[in-house]
Design a protein around this motif. Structure first.
Motif, short mmCIF file in Angstrom:
data_model
loop_
_atom_site.label_atom_id
_atom_site.label_comp_id
_atom_site.label_asym_id
_atom_site.label_seq_id
_atom_site.Cartn_x
_atom_site.Cartn_y
_atom_site.Cartn_z
N LEU A 35 -9.35 -0.29 42.16
CA LEU A 35 -9.63 0.73 43.17
C LEU A 35 -8.98 2.06 42.81
O LEU A 35 -9.56 3.12 43.05
N ALA A 49 -11.26 3.52 40.27
CA ALA A 49 -12.58 3.84 40.82
C ALA A 49 -12.55 5.07 41.70
O ALA A 49 -13.54 5.80 41.78
N ARG A 78 -18.00 -0.44 43.95
CA ARG A 78 -16.59 -0.86 43.96
C ARG A 78 -16.49 -2.35 44.23
O ARG A 78 -15.69 -3.04 43.62
#
Length: 66
Positions: A49, A52, A62
């Motif tokens: 995360l 991303a 995601r």
């Protein structure tokens, strides 16, 4: 089957960022980005995360990364 590294690399290329640019934006080392992309390091969900986020990966993608 695409790996996390493959998908992150595709998004990085799509956003026209170098590994160094992504590393700086995510506050990680460029070496770590390289290791994730080549599959030599298996990132935690938090790291996925974190990488991303600066790539502006949409939520659905995601989830695919996770």
């Amino acid at each position: 089957m695409e790996t996390i590294g493959d998908l992150l690399r595709q998004w990085r290329h799509h956003r026209r960022l170098s590994q160094l640019d992504l590393a700086i934006a995510a506050d990680v080392s460029a070496r770590h980005v390289s290791l994730v992309e080549t599959g030599k390091s298996k990132p935690s969900a938090d790291m996925v995360l974190r990488l991303a986020d600066p790539l502006d990966v949409p939520l659905r993608e995601r989830n695919r990364l996770l």
